[in-house]
Each structure stands twice: as structure tokens, then as C-alpha cells.
Design a protein around this motif. Structure first.
Motif, PDB file in Angstrom:
ATOM      1  N   LEU A 228    -105.585   2.082  15.486  1.00  0.00           N
ATOM      2  CA  LEU A 228    -104.270   1.969  14.847  1.00  0.00           C
ATOM      3  C   LEU A 228    -103.858   3.307  14.240  1.00  0.00           C
ATOM      4  CD1 LEU A 228    -101.884   0.198  13.988  1.00  0.00           C
ATOM      5  CD2 LEU A 228    -103.155  -0.376  11.908  1.00  0.00           C
TER       6      LEU A 228
ATOM      7  N   TRP B 190    -102.871   5.678  17.302  1.00  0.00           N
ATOM      8  CA  TRP B 190    -101.591   5.443  17.977  1.00  0.00           C
ATOM      9  C   TRP B 190    -100.406   5.639  17.031  1.00  0.00           C
ATOM     10  CZ3 TRP B 190    -102.710   6.193  22.594  1.00  0.00           C
ATOM     11  CH2 TRP B 190    -103.826   5.611  23.199  1.00  0.00           C
TER      12      TRP B 190
ATOM     13  N   GLN C  22     -93.823   3.660  19.701  1.00  0.00           N
ATOM     14  CA  GLN C  22     -94.202   2.646  20.691  1.00  0.00           C
ATOM     15  C   GLN C  22     -94.242   1.273  20.022  1.00  0.00           C
ATOM     16  OE1 GLN C  22     -95.081   2.804  23.986  1.00  0.00           O
ATOM     17  NE2 GLN C  22     -95.706   0.670  24.125  1.00  0.00           N
TER      18      GLN C  22
ATOM     19  N   LEU D 199     -95.717  -2.023  19.088  1.00  0.00           N
ATOM     20  CA  LEU D 199     -97.036  -2.641  19.020  1.00  0.00           C
ATOM     21  C   LEU D 199     -96.941  -4.135  19.264  1.00  0.00           C
ATOM     22  CD1 LEU D 199    -100.050  -3.049  18.272  1.00  0.00           C
ATOM     23  CD2 LEU D 199     -99.352  -2.974  15.864  1.00  0.00           C
TER      24      LEU D 199
ATOM     25  N   THR E 147     -93.098  -1.187  15.487  1.00  0.00           N
ATOM     26  CA  THR E 147     -93.734  -0.031  16.120  1.00  0.00           C
ATOM     27  C   THR E 147     -95.102   0.229  15.489  1.00  0.00           C
ATOM     28  OG1 THR E 147     -92.822   1.576  14.570  1.00  0.00           O
ATOM     29  CG2 THR E 147     -91.469   0.996  16.500  1.00  0.00           C
ATOM     30  N   TYR E 148     -95.841   1.112  16.130  1.00  0.00           N
ATOM     31  CA  TYR E 148     -97.151   1.483  15.583  1.00  0.00           C
ATOM     32  C   TYR E 148     -97.010   2.141  14.213  1.00  0.00           C
ATOM     33  CZ  TYR E 148     -99.986   0.225  19.607  1.00  0.00           C
ATOM     34  OH  TYR E 148    -100.653  -0.487  20.568  1.00  0.00           O
TER      35      TYR E 148
ATOM     36  N   HIS F  30     -98.529   0.510  10.873  1.00  0.00           N
ATOM     37  CA  HIS F  30     -99.532   1.281  10.128  1.00  0.00           C
ATOM     38  C   HIS F  30     -99.199   1.289   8.636  1.00  0.00           C
ATOM     39  CE1 HIS F  30    -101.696   5.085   8.930  1.00  0.00           C
ATOM     40  NE2 HIS F  30    -102.632   4.490   9.659  1.00  0.00           N
TER      41      HIS F  30
ATOM     42  N   LEU G  20    -104.223  -3.100  21.381  1.00  0.00           N
ATOM     43  CA  LEU G  20    -104.445  -2.084  20.358  1.00  0.00           C
ATOM     44  C   LEU G  20    -105.324  -0.951  20.870  1.00  0.00           C
ATOM     45  CD1 LEU G  20    -104.133  -1.094  17.466  1.00  0.00           C
ATOM     46  CD2 LEU G  20    -106.104  -2.504  16.844  1.00  0.00           C
TER      47      LEU G  20
ATOM     48  N   GLY H  47    -103.209   1.308  23.189  1.00  0.00           N
ATOM     49  CA  GLY H  47    -101.882   1.744  22.779  1.00  0.00           C
ATOM     50  C   GLY H  47    -100.757   1.009  23.459  1.00  0.00           C
TER      51      GLY H  47
ATOM     52  N   SER I 226     -98.338  -2.834  24.164  1.00  0.00           N
ATOM     53  CA  SER I 226     -97.370  -3.678  23.467  1.00  0.00           C
ATOM     54  C   SER I 226     -97.675  -5.140  23.729  1.00  0.00           C
ATOM     55  CB  SER I 226     -95.943  -3.370  23.931  1.00  0.00           C
ATOM     56  OG  SER I 226     -95.622  -2.013  23.700  1.00  0.00           O
TER      57      SER I 226
END
Length: 613
Positions: free
Chosen positions: A44, A47, A54, A56, A70-71, A75, A274, A277, A279
Motif C-alpha cells: 500500500l 503504490w 490509480q 484501488l 485511489t491508492y 493510504h 493490492l 497495484g 483495481s
């Protein structure tokens, strides 16, 4: 037009078979497992820095639009939630328990727990929403002693919470309306200010830190809590990435409904996204009439790169793919592989998928098979595309050793590797019985080589050791292969069967029918009861014909099914007859329906018993 598979490089490797003095054998892959990260949440971090925009995870909101995360966004939210968990002094002794199904909030909380080293346990919603006495949910919470319970709707889960929540357990809800008890808002947790305590906790997480507890269905009663460490999860994901090498360069896109409280959905599928990377589009559909419409709508918008489902899901999907050219084109457009788990996929369904892929692309899309368990996080063996078919489990994954042990005329398989659990939580006695003296986990499964002279071709599943039994003649009955044969021959009228005959003169079966398929065959209307449907001449004649087929194709008493009963009542969750994912507990069904078995073997059976003479 080519009928070969799509050109892919699958990392199957080369195996070696080693004979041992005690009569056992070791089957292992010569290819070593590549290095993998210490913790899954390192991915996590990675990415969020490399591909922050991107997607997630995404899920449709109430308006039908995709709510995307998104990532980078995930996060930040994971770190805030991680701080909230640390503020509540949670730990392995006071973990997070997630009672609700798949959602963005569920995923964020799960990731947050792993990020700061707090174990979490996703529990089947059926234990709170379908069960009448909440006994399994109560048992699990007493075993885990959670510090936090998460639900999406506190009002919906209120009756269960009143039974399972202790005085020192916080309830967190996305929606607390309709709930009389105290519940903390999930939104409040998201607003927690982040301190350097999050980084300290995150950096202290190691490969051996417990990531989650996953509960098995329980073969005789209450579920067992499988300890899942970060090492298990990361090693298994590296095994999968080494197999599906295209994920190294093409981030996966999944549209998936499989529940995260099971290892297939929660470890295998979420992990693939995950780790690589990719979706994940959460599918709120289910493989049942009516709810599959949601899945179809999603598949018309999202083209998966890999597609996972249970056999029933593929069975329903293929009917729509055959009728809807636009759906078929969109489904196959970016697809690299398919995979099923939970039961055997009927060959006629597999053949139809192959035909549709050839019609669309000019080649087949591979359907992977293999072997795994909750205790192996989950994957342990994979079949090559050339050998892949229902029942084939293949060869060991990279880094996995398979021990083959003679057992009652069969070959029992045991597993050792970095993907294998350290044990069951707070159940040392059960843990000790689950491993042999060399540290191999005893799956309880049997297997046999496709070709004993060529181990590279892999192995075929040969049933569960614990389910097999002897007739009074001393003949062994191998339940797994026979059950698969019956379901295939009885399609589409049979959902599942339980094989009976312990210490009896012949084999019989208790049948859970697909009532709607039987209703269509019977010609009866929606008002007809299950009993009326099962007693209809057309349905009785079809099952008499099935018995005759099984007799005609039998090779002896071990697979000659002489009598059958069509069960009017479906399997019961509270009686441990079925797991929430739909797997039948054969032992529980036979014990709970002992009167049916007695009737089958009576000298003067009732009219419920279908027999040819």
C-alpha cells in the motif's frame, strides 16, 4: 479458427518426487520462491507513492454511480484509521472484529488494522443476520475477546450485537440509525488526527505479526480461528504472482463478489489486487437468480483481466453470455484467466465457456484449478492449463512442499511452506493434532497422480479422508469422486448430495435439489410446495433415471448408488449442515437426518425413498 489457449506464460515450474524410507514421498517445486515483502501493507505504501491516482477499490453508491478510492486516498484514510485503533489500545488480545460484508469501509478498516499491527477478524454476516441464535458469532467473540466491533448498519445488526457485545467492546458503525445502543461513527474514526505513533507501529510490524484471523466453517460444529501472519499472505501472493506472471506488467482489474470472510475472496482476490497495484470493483451481486442481474450490470461496464467465481456463478453467467453478445464481448475483451473454487465446475459449463471464448476471441481463456485451504492462505498447488479440469489440483506452488502419505488405500497430502498457518488461535490442542512431527499441515485430503510415471503432469483430488467409509462388505467408498459424479450426472437438478452407507450393504444418497429447476421440470406453479415438486411424476422419473445411470456406470459396490431421498428442507446453518459459503457438512447432515437414513435402509422404506426395485 484456433482453439488453443490465449498465449500466456504461467509459472508452473518443474517438480521433483523423492521416495523416502518410511514409504512417504516428497513432491516439491525445483523453482525457488522469489523474495517478497515482510508485510502486505508495504505494498500500500509502495503504490500510494508510485501510482497515487490509480483506483484501488470502487463500489456503487445508492445512486448507482461508482464511488472510487485511489491508492493515495486510501493510504491517507488507512493511516487515520490506524491512529484511531491505536488510540483504543487494540491488540491481538483485543482485536478488531468486522461483522459486515464487503464494502469500502470494511477494506479500509482491515488495511488500517494490518498497517499498525492490530489483527482483525472478518466474520460471516450470516452468523448475525441469518442465524437465529447467533451462537457462532457469540462463540467467535468469546474466543477472540475483541476490543472493537464494526458493522455497516448498527440497526440491522442490533439483535446480534445485543448478544455478542461485551461491556468493554466499542461498536463502530457506518450507519447507527435504528440502533438503541452506543455506536461510534466510522466517519469520526476517519477524522482522527495522525501522529507519529502510526509510523512507529507500522515500522514495528514484521512477517510474523498476525494480520488477521479467518474462521473455518467447522467440520463438526463451531469454527476454528486460523492465524494468518503477514508472512503467509505475502508468500502466497508471491506464489500467485509467480504463477500469473502477466500481473507483473498488467495491473489486475477484478469485479468480484466473493466474501472477504473467506480466504478465496479476502486473501486470494483482495491480495492479488493490492500486491500487484490493481483495481477491485466490489460486486454487490450474488450467483443466485435475481441478484446475478447486479453482476451482469457490472460486467457490462467493467472488463476484468482475471475472473473468479464459484461453479454456480459460472453456471448462471454462461447462460447470459450465450444470449447477450454485447455482454460476452465485454466480458472476454481483456480477460487473461478464470478460476473457480468451492466445488467442482461441471464439464458442460466449462465446455460452454470455452466455446464462447473461441467465438469471441478465436481461442480459449484458461480456467485454472488447484488446491488450497484457509490454513494455507490459501493456495498450495496449481494445475497447468494443459492439465486443468475439474478435480485436477496440479503440482506444488513455488516454495511449497507436499508430503504424500499412504493412508487406508489412498494417498494423503500434507503441506509445508511459508504460506502455512502457525496454528489455530487459542486452541493449542487442535493445532497440535493438525501438524505431523515434521511440521507438515495435515489437510485431510487425498490425491493421486494423473500419470504415476510422470509427476510433472500433477495430481488429481481423491476425496476427503474423513468422509470416506466402508460398507458392511468391507468395501471402501470414496465420497469425493462419487459426489462429483452424481452432481455432474444430475445437473441441473442437484445442488449437492450427501453420500450415506457406513456399515450398510449399499450406497445411498440424500439430495439437496435445485428446487426451481425441479419446479420447471415438474410443470407445477409457484404455489407448489417442495414436497409436491419432489413427488411430481416428471421429477421422480428423472431421479429414477439418474439412479439407473449410476448403476449402469458403476464399477462395483463402492460407487453403485441404489437409493435416494430428495430432501424437502434445505441445509440448516444453525445445525452446522451448511457453511455460509454454501459447503455441505456431510457428517452434520447425516447426524441431523438420521431418521431419513434409517428410512432409506429399512426393509419397507416409505414412499420418500426413490429406488428401482
Amino acid at each position: 479458427m484456433s482453439t488453443e489457449y490465449k498465449a500466456l506464460t504461467l509459472g508452473i515450474g518443474t517438480v521433483e518426487l523423492i521416495d523416502r524410507p518410511d514409504g512417504s514421498q516428497l513432491l516439491r517445486n525445483k523453482e525457488p520462491l522469489s523474495p517478497y515483502p515482510e508485510t502486505l501493507m508495504q505494498r500500500l505504501d509502495e503504490w500510494a507513492e508510485r501510482t497515487p491516482d490509480q483506483v484501488l477499490v470502487a463500489r456503487r453508491d445508492a445512486s448507482g454511480d461508482w464511488q472510487k478510492l485511489t491508492y493515495a486516498d486510501a493510504h491517507q484514510k488507512v493511516r487515520a484509521l490506524g491512529q484511531a485503533l491505536l488510540d483504543r489500545d487494540l491488540s491481538a488480545e483485543r482485536p478488531v472484529v468486522i461483522l459486515s460484508g464487503n464494502s469500502i469501509e470494511h477494506l479500509l478498516l482491515a488495511f488500517a488494522a494490518m498497517y499498525v499491527g492490530v489483527p482483525y477478524a472478518p466474520i460471516s454476516p450470516a452468523y448475525c443476520l441469518v442465524s437465529k441464535d447467533f451462537s457462532k458469532a457469540k462463540y467467535i467473540c468469546e474466543l477472540l475477546t475483541p476490543g472493537l466491533l464494526f458493522v455497516d448498519s448498527a440497526g440491522q445488526f442490533g439483535p446480534a450485537l445485543s448478544v455478542i457485545q461485551s461491556t468493554d467492546t466499542t461498536c463502530v458503525a457506518v450507519d447507527a440509525s435504528g440502533y438503541d445502543g452506543a455506536a461510534t461513527s466510522f466517519a469520526d474514526l476517519l477524522n482522527t488526527p495522525i501522529t507519529d505513533a502510526v509510523d512507529r507501529a507500522h515500522n514495528a510490524v514484521t512477517a510474523d505479526t498476525i494480520a488477521k484471523f479467518l474462521f473455518t466453517s467447522g467440520s463438526t460444529g463451531m469454527p476454528k480461528g486460523v492465524i494468518n501472519t503477514n508472512r503467509m499472505l505475502c508468500a502466497n501472493q508471491e506464489m500467485l504472482a509467480s504463477l500469473m506472471t502477466f500481473h507483473r506488467t498488467q495491473p489486475p482489474v477484478l469485479i468480484d463478489w466473493l466474501p472477504w470472510n473467506h480466504t478465496f475472496g479476502g486473501n486470494h482476490n483482495v491480495g492479488i489486487v493490492l500486491y500487484n497495484g490493481g483495481s477491485l470493483y466490489i460486486d454487490d451481486g450474488k450467483p443466485v437468480p435475481g441478484q446475478i442481474d447486479i453482476t451482469l450490470q457490472n460486467l457490462r461496464e467493467i472488463s476484468p483481466t482475471v475472473y473468479f467465481n464459484v461453479p454456480k456463478g459460472f453456471e448462471l453467467l454462461v447462460e447470459h453470455l450465450e444470449r447477450d453478445d454485447a455482454l460476452r464481448e465485454h466480458f472476454f475483451k481483456d480477460l487473461n484467466l478464470m478460476f473457480f473454487a468451492g466445488a467442482s465446475l461441471a464439464q458442460h459449463v466449462w465446455d460452454r465457456l470455452d466455446a464462447l471464448a473461441i467465438k469471441t476471441l478465436g481461442h480459449k481463456i484458461g480456467m485454472l484449478t488447484g488446491l488450497g485451504a484457509t490454513e494455507t492462505a490459501p493456495s498450495a498447488m496449481f494445475a497447468s492449463l494443459e492439465e486443468s479440469q475439474s478435480g485436477v489440483i496440479g503440482t506444488p506452488a513455488f516454495g511449497v512442499e507436499i508430503k504424500l502419505v499412504p493412508n487406508g488405500g489412498k494417498t494423503e497430502i500434507r503441506v509445508r511452506g511459508p504460506n502455512v498457518m502457525p496454528g489455530y488461535w487459542r486452541q493449542p490442542d487442535i493445532t497440535a493434532k493438525s501438524f505431523d512431527d515434521e511440521g507438515f499441515y495435515c489437510l485431510g485430503d487425498a490425491a493421486k497422480f494423473i500419470d504415476p510415471t510422470n509427476p510433472q503432469r500433477g495430481m488429481r483430488f481423491d476425496g476427503r479422508i474423513s468422509e470416506d467409509f466402508k460398507l458392511d462388505t468391507g468395501t471402501w467408498v470414496s465420497v469425493g469422486p462419487l459426489r462429483a459424479k452424481v452432481i455432474e450426472a444430475g445437473a441441473p437438478l442437484i445442488k449437492d448430495v450427501v453420500i450415506a452407507g457406513l456399515d450398510k450393504p449399499y450406497v445411498s444418497m440424500l439430495v439437496f435439489t435445485d428446487v426451481e429447476q425441479c419446479r420447471a421440470l415438474s410443470g407445477l406453479g409457484p404455489e407448489a410446495s417442495n414436497t409436491d415438486i419432489h413427488y411430481s411424476p416428471a421429477v421422480r422419473a428423472r431421479f429414477e433415471s439418474l439412479l439407473q445411470h449410476l448403476i449402469d456406470t458403476s464399477t462395483g459396490g463402492s460407487n453403485r448408488v441404489a437409493r435416494a431421498v430428495l430432501l424437502d428442507e434445505p441445509p440448516r446453518l444453525d445445525a452446522h449442515e451448511i457453511t455460509d459459503k454454501g459447503s455441505i457438512n456431510q457428517r452434520a447432515v447425516l447426524e441431523n437426518r438420521a431418521a431419513v437414513v434409517t428410512d432409506i435402509y429399512s426393509a419397507t422404506p416409505s414412499n420418500d425413498v426413490i429406488r428401482l426395485s
